[in-house]
Enzyme design. Structure first.
Site, PDB file in Angstrom:
ATOM      1  N   ASN A 181      14.616   4.178   3.818  1.00 32.45           N
ATOM      2  CA  ASN A 181      15.340   4.401   2.586  1.00 32.45           C
ATOM      3  C   ASN A 181      16.052   5.661   2.612  1.00 32.45           C
ATOM      4  O   ASN A 181      15.101   6.933   2.338  1.00 32.45           O
ATOM      5  CB  ASN A 181      14.525   4.015   1.352  1.00 32.45           C
ATOM      6  CG  ASN A 181      15.211   4.481  -0.184  1.00 32.45           C
ATOM      7  OD1 ASN A 181      16.712   4.932  -0.014  1.00 32.45           O
ATOM      8  ND2 ASN A 181      14.376   4.497  -1.159  1.00 32.45           N
ATOM      9  N   LYS A 238      17.858   7.355   0.656  1.00 32.34           N
ATOM     10  CA  LYS A 238      18.142   7.856  -0.628  1.00 32.34           C
ATOM     11  C   LYS A 238      19.491   8.619  -0.692  1.00 32.34           C
ATOM     12  O   LYS A 238      20.235   8.109   0.001  1.00 32.34           O
ATOM     13  CB  LYS A 238      17.139   8.780  -1.298  1.00 32.34           C
ATOM     14  CG  LYS A 238      15.580   8.255  -0.928  1.00 32.34           C
ATOM     15  CD  LYS A 238      14.590   9.017  -1.538  1.00 32.34           C
ATOM     16  CE  LYS A 238      13.367   7.936  -1.261  1.00 32.34           C
ATOM     17  NZ  LYS A 238      12.085   8.426  -2.092  1.00 32.34           N
ATOM     18  N   HIS A 286      13.859   0.202  -7.200  1.00 25.54           N
ATOM     19  CA  HIS A 286      13.314   1.585  -6.771  1.00 25.54           C
ATOM     20  C   HIS A 286      12.823   2.581  -7.856  1.00 25.54           C
ATOM     21  O   HIS A 286      13.549   2.525  -8.916  1.00 25.54           O
ATOM     22  CB  HIS A 286      14.320   2.287  -5.675  1.00 25.54           C
ATOM     23  CG  HIS A 286      13.340   3.432  -5.049  1.00 25.54           C
ATOM     24  ND1 HIS A 286      13.014   4.567  -5.740  1.00 25.54           N
ATOM     25  CD2 HIS A 286      12.810   3.531  -3.835  1.00 25.54           C
ATOM     26  CE1 HIS A 286      12.333   5.353  -4.906  1.00 25.54           C
ATOM     27  NE2 HIS A 286      12.232   4.748  -3.887  1.00 25.54           N
ATOM     28  N   GLU A 308      12.862   5.538  -8.594  1.00 27.15           N
ATOM     29  CA  GLU A 308      13.697   6.535  -9.027  1.00 27.15           C
ATOM     30  C   GLU A 308      14.917   6.070  -9.819  1.00 27.15           C
ATOM     31  O   GLU A 308      15.647   6.570 -10.699  1.00 27.15           O
ATOM     32  CB  GLU A 308      14.426   7.139  -7.592  1.00 27.15           C
ATOM     33  CG  GLU A 308      13.552   8.202  -6.811  1.00 27.15           C
ATOM     34  CD  GLU A 308      13.462   8.285  -5.428  1.00 27.15           C
ATOM     35  OE1 GLU A 308      14.473   8.000  -4.918  1.00 27.15           O
ATOM     36  OE2 GLU A 308      12.469   8.647  -4.888  1.00 27.15           O
ATOM     37  N   GLU A 318       5.019   0.758  -4.164  1.00 30.03           N
ATOM     38  CA  GLU A 318       5.383   2.252  -4.040  1.00 30.03           C
ATOM     39  C   GLU A 318       4.843   2.996  -5.148  1.00 30.03           C
ATOM     40  O   GLU A 318       5.644   3.011  -6.183  1.00 30.03           O
ATOM     41  CB  GLU A 318       6.815   2.732  -3.768  1.00 30.03           C
ATOM     42  CG  GLU A 318       7.472   2.022  -2.752  1.00 30.03           C
ATOM     43  CD  GLU A 318       8.900   2.685  -2.249  1.00 30.03           C
ATOM     44  OE1 GLU A 318       8.782   3.123  -1.191  1.00 30.03           O
ATOM     45  OE2 GLU A 318       9.559   2.514  -2.985  1.00 30.03           O
ATOM     46  N   GLY A 332       7.480  10.844  -1.845  1.00 24.98           N
ATOM     47  CA  GLY A 332       8.040  12.320  -1.552  1.00 24.98           C
ATOM     48  C   GLY A 332       7.152  13.357  -1.927  1.00 24.98           C
ATOM     49  O   GLY A 332       7.690  14.622  -1.979  1.00 24.98           O
ATOM     50  N   SER A 341       5.210   8.574   1.039  1.00 27.35           N
ATOM     51  CA  SER A 341       4.751   9.458   1.952  1.00 27.35           C
ATOM     52  C   SER A 341       4.179   8.706   3.353  1.00 27.35           C
ATOM     53  O   SER A 341       3.225   9.281   3.882  1.00 27.35           O
ATOM     54  CB  SER A 341       3.576  10.395   1.457  1.00 27.35           C
ATOM     55  OG  SER A 341       4.149  11.139   0.123  1.00 27.35           O
TER      56      SER A 341
HETATM   57  P1  PGA Z   1       8.988   8.728   0.902  1.00 27.25           P
HETATM   58  O1  PGA Z   1       9.994   7.900  -0.264  1.00 27.25           O
HETATM   59  O2  PGA Z   1       8.304   8.254   2.109  1.00 27.25           O
HETATM   60  O3  PGA Z   1       9.891  10.070   1.008  1.00 27.25           O
HETATM   61  O4  PGA Z   1       7.480   9.184  -0.003  1.00 27.25           O
HETATM   62  C1  PGA Z   1       9.608   6.265  -0.055  1.00 27.25           C
HETATM   63  C2  PGA Z   1      10.595   5.700  -0.960  1.00 27.25           C
HETATM   64  O5  PGA Z   1      10.879   6.129  -2.207  1.00 27.25           O
HETATM   65  O6  PGA Z   1      11.154   4.664  -0.783  1.00 27.25           O
END
Ligand code: PGA
Length: 248
Positions: free
Chosen positions: A10, A12, A94, A96, A164, A170, A210
């Protein structure tokens, strides 16, 4: 028996024409575990660029999709438009988008249904906040997110679930293998009761938050972790090591 390992990237809202080309080139020229299904999700603007250059056998996903077929929906992209462009997957739900864009469970479910009805595969994301985890509500929150989908979608064969935890996204703060496995097993148990024993057996449940080339091997060994949804590390050459987590 045996669920095919699945690794999603992903991106983003990251990248530009040059870096997306570089990432695609790096994936194309890498030796990848042939047993792993790989899907990358660049920003919408670069979906066609990625599809055009990415080697066959690796699929491209949108990060978002709308739940109406066409019309006056400024800024949105339809399932049909994705399909026509060779984009065969989409993410939905997601965190976000749930948190920043305020998408609720019902809207995420409606998009998931529209995508499936139109023939896309869906990486359906779920996960709890730190507050919810500390209040002991993790399983309750995650299953409520999934239930909204189960209420309107009966066939889960083209859904991949991505668990997640928001506090791990992140942040560099990965869930322990035990924490992840516990939630994955609970999701599988929920699938068995609320969807079907077949769906519980066949549905891939990915861990995201992460994930990097160092922690992926241990996580990937857990019985109910069937792959990863990778954010930050999917932009780096280490993404290839994560795809190959089981073959090193
Ligand atoms: P990250 O994001 O690996 O940067 O923690 C994972 C995600 O949001 O899909």
């Amino acid at each position: 028996m045996g669920r095919q390992f699945f690794v999603g990237g992903n991106f983003k809202m990251n990248g530009n024409i040059k870096t997306i080309r570089d990432i695609v080139h790096n994936i194309n020229s890498a030796k990848l575990d042939p047993n792993v299904e790989v899907v990358i999700a660049p920003p919408a603007l670069y979906l066609l660029l990625a599809r055009e250059h990415l080697r066959k056998g690796i699929e491209v996903a949108a990060q978002n999709v709308f739940d109406k077929p066409d019309g006056a929906f400024t800024g949105e992209i339809s399932v049909k438009q994705l399909k026509e462009s060779g984009i065969t997957w989409t993410l939905t739900g997601h965190s976000e988008r749930r948190v920043i864009l305020q998408e609720d469970d019902a809207f995420v479910a409606s998009k998931t249904k529209a995508a499936l009805d139109g023939g896309l595969g869906v990486i359906l994301c779920c996960g709890e906040s730190l507050e919810q985890r500390e209040a002991g509500k993790t399983i309750e929150v995650v299953t409520a997110q999934l239930k909204a989908v189960a209420d309107i979608v009966k066939d889960w064969s083209k859904i991949v679930i991505a668990y997640e935890p928001i506090w791990a996204i992140g942040t560099g703060k990965v869930a322990t293998t035990a924490q992840a496995q516990e939630v994955h097993a609970a999701i599988r148990e929920w699938l068995k009761k609320e969807v079907s024993p077949e769906a519980a057996e066949a549905t891939r449940i990915l861990y995201g938050g992460s994930v990097n080339e160092k922690n992926c091997t241990e996580l990937g060994k857990q019985p109910d972790i069937d792959g990863f949804l990778v954010g930050g590390a999917s932009l780096k050459p280490a993404f290839v090591d994560i795809i190959n987590a089981n073959s090193t």
